[in-house]
Write a protein that holds these residues in place. Structure first.
Motif, PDB file in Angstrom:
ATOM      1  N   SER A 111      47.419  32.271  37.454  1.00  0.00           N
ATOM      2  CA  SER A 111      46.624  31.246  36.772  1.00  0.00           C
ATOM      3  C   SER A 111      46.597  31.519  35.277  1.00  0.00           C
ATOM      4  CB  SER A 111      45.181  31.270  37.272  1.00  0.00           C
ATOM      5  OG  SER A 111      45.138  30.903  38.630  1.00  0.00           O
ATOM      6  N   ASP A 164      41.183  31.055  34.940  1.00  0.00           N
ATOM      7  CA  ASP A 164      40.422  31.182  36.184  1.00  0.00           C
ATOM      8  C   ASP A 164      38.955  31.402  35.796  1.00  0.00           C
ATOM      9  OD1 ASP A 164      39.442  31.623  38.681  1.00  0.00           O
ATOM     10  OD2 ASP A 164      40.694  33.376  39.128  1.00  0.00           O
ATOM     11  N   THR A 172      40.324  26.421  37.920  1.00  0.00           N
ATOM     12  CA  THR A 172      41.564  27.161  37.664  1.00  0.00           C
ATOM     13  C   THR A 172      42.600  26.187  37.113  1.00  0.00           C
ATOM     14  OG1 THR A 172      42.411  26.783  39.885  1.00  0.00           O
ATOM     15  CG2 THR A 172      41.214  28.834  39.538  1.00  0.00           C
ATOM     16  N   ASP A 221      46.840  26.278  36.379  1.00  0.00           N
ATOM     17  CA  ASP A 221      48.053  27.066  36.591  1.00  0.00           C
ATOM     18  C   ASP A 221      48.815  27.285  35.298  1.00  0.00           C
ATOM     19  OD1 ASP A 221      47.600  27.208  39.284  1.00  0.00           O
ATOM     20  OD2 ASP A 221      48.908  25.508  39.779  1.00  0.00           O
ATOM     21  N   GLU A 222      49.525  28.403  35.256  1.00  0.00           N
ATOM     22  CA  GLU A 222      50.419  28.663  34.140  1.00  0.00           C
ATOM     23  C   GLU A 222      51.455  27.530  34.061  1.00  0.00           C
ATOM     24  OE1 GLU A 222      52.242  32.528  34.240  1.00  0.00           O
ATOM     25  OE2 GLU A 222      52.846  32.316  32.158  1.00  0.00           O
ATOM     26  N   ASP A 270      50.875  24.451  33.204  1.00  0.00           N
ATOM     27  CA  ASP A 270      50.287  23.119  33.398  1.00  0.00           C
ATOM     28  C   ASP A 270      50.004  22.447  32.048  1.00  0.00           C
ATOM     29  OD1 ASP A 270      49.290  20.927  34.730  1.00  0.00           O
ATOM     30  OD2 ASP A 270      47.706  22.008  35.784  1.00  0.00           O
ATOM     31  N   THR A 279      51.268  26.728  28.239  1.00  0.00           N
ATOM     32  CA  THR A 279      50.246  26.014  29.004  1.00  0.00           C
ATOM     33  C   THR A 279      49.342  25.284  28.003  1.00  0.00           C
ATOM     34  OG1 THR A 279      50.292  27.824  30.596  1.00  0.00           O
ATOM     35  CG2 THR A 279      48.421  26.283  30.742  1.00  0.00           C
ATOM     36  N   ASN A 329      47.517  17.356  35.462  1.00  0.00           N
ATOM     37  CA  ASN A 329      46.293  17.580  36.234  1.00  0.00           C
ATOM     38  C   ASN A 329      45.083  17.394  35.344  1.00  0.00           C
ATOM     39  OD1 ASN A 329      47.302  18.454  38.932  1.00  0.00           O
ATOM     40  ND2 ASN A 329      48.343  19.978  37.661  1.00  0.00           N
TER      41      ASN A 329
END
Ligand code: ADP
Ligand code: ADP
Length: 226
Positions: A2, A5, A26, A28-29, A31, A187, A204
């Protein structure tokens, strides 16, 4: 892994106002993530805590697996922040704004100059490197803040309402730049209250309201429902 987090994150401001009421999130890397929500929802407070500019009241924040309370300097080095307001360094020339920030991160002057040139060129500001920051338009100032935030080559770039009040042409150029940066592995988390911006850029999203996560989903799922 992540990129982010966050568990049970709370913030109560002096005076007792509870701006964050137990955020779990969280990201994600890799994203490209949007934090959507109305004014006053707690978005700036949230990213202020991530960037170590605001003290949290409770909870944990981990960035690329590192706990902000245990390794604060490492966590700071992972994050670049593009703030919403910038009323500092206004009389400095554009290039010095970036070099100053490099100094803050202890980057040697010679390397800082190489990076300042690289990022100012990428953001179409190199020709204005000797212009005082206060003479830039709002949109160009924001592009300068992106160059400044990238000078220590953070793995996570956080932008607070990056294109609010920015004209359409500069907004488009910023979107293109951010998409390419994300495609090369950075990210990105941004806050916005424009659904259109989140829709155009982000995979997201989380919706924050009254200091709580009201929803966390993919952009496609959200658009299907609208
Ligand atoms: P957003 O970025 O979503 O507009 P903010 O995080 O700026 O929301 O603000 C969330 C809430 O916290 C708002 O009600 C705001 O008035 C309050 N707030 C923000 N900063 C402070 C502060 N320094 N002291 C007290 N209350 C604050
Ligand atoms: P100090 O830790 O020396 O008190 P400040 O908090 O005053 O430093 O920050 C110095 C400068 O660096 C400010 O302009 C601040 O906005 C900026 N800054 C702090 N943390 C970050 C970050 N993670 N990313 C980008 N800029 C940051």
């Amino acid at each position: 892994m992540s990129a982010l987090d966050v568990k049970q994150l709370t913030k109560t401001y002096k005076g007792g106002f509870q701006a964050l009421k137990g955020i779990d999130l969280t990201v994600d890397e890799g994203d490209f993530f949007a934090l959507l929500g109305p004014n006053g929802a707690g978005k700036s407070t949230f990213i202020g805590i991530l960037a170590s500019l605001v003290n949290k009241t409770g909870g944990t924040v981990k960035v690329f697996g590192e706990d902000q309370d245990r390794t604060p300097e490492l966590v700071k080095s992972f994050i670049g922040l593009v703030p919403q307001e910038f009323n500092f360094n206004l009389f400095l020339p554009v290039v010095e704004v970036v070099l100053n920030q490099a100094g803050y991160y202890g980057i040697p002057r010679r390397e800082a100059k190489v990076r300042a040139e690289r990022y100012l060129k990428q953001l179409d500001l190199w020709d204005r490197r000797d212009t005082e920051m206060r003479k830039l338009s709002g949109g160009l100032k924001r592009r300068l803040m992106i160059a400044r935030a990238l000078v220590h080559e953070p793995r996570l770039l956080i932008l607070d309402e990056p294109t609010a009040g920015v004209d359409i042409e500069i907004r488009r150029s910023m979107w293109t730049f951010l998409r390419e940066l994300n495609a090369r592995g950075t990210t990105i988390i941004l806050t916005t209250h424009y659904l259109e911006e989140a829709e155009s850029l982000c995979r997201n999203i989380a919706i924050i309201n009254h200091g709580e996560i009201a929803e966390r989903t993919s952009m496609l799922t959200l658009l299907d429902r609208l």
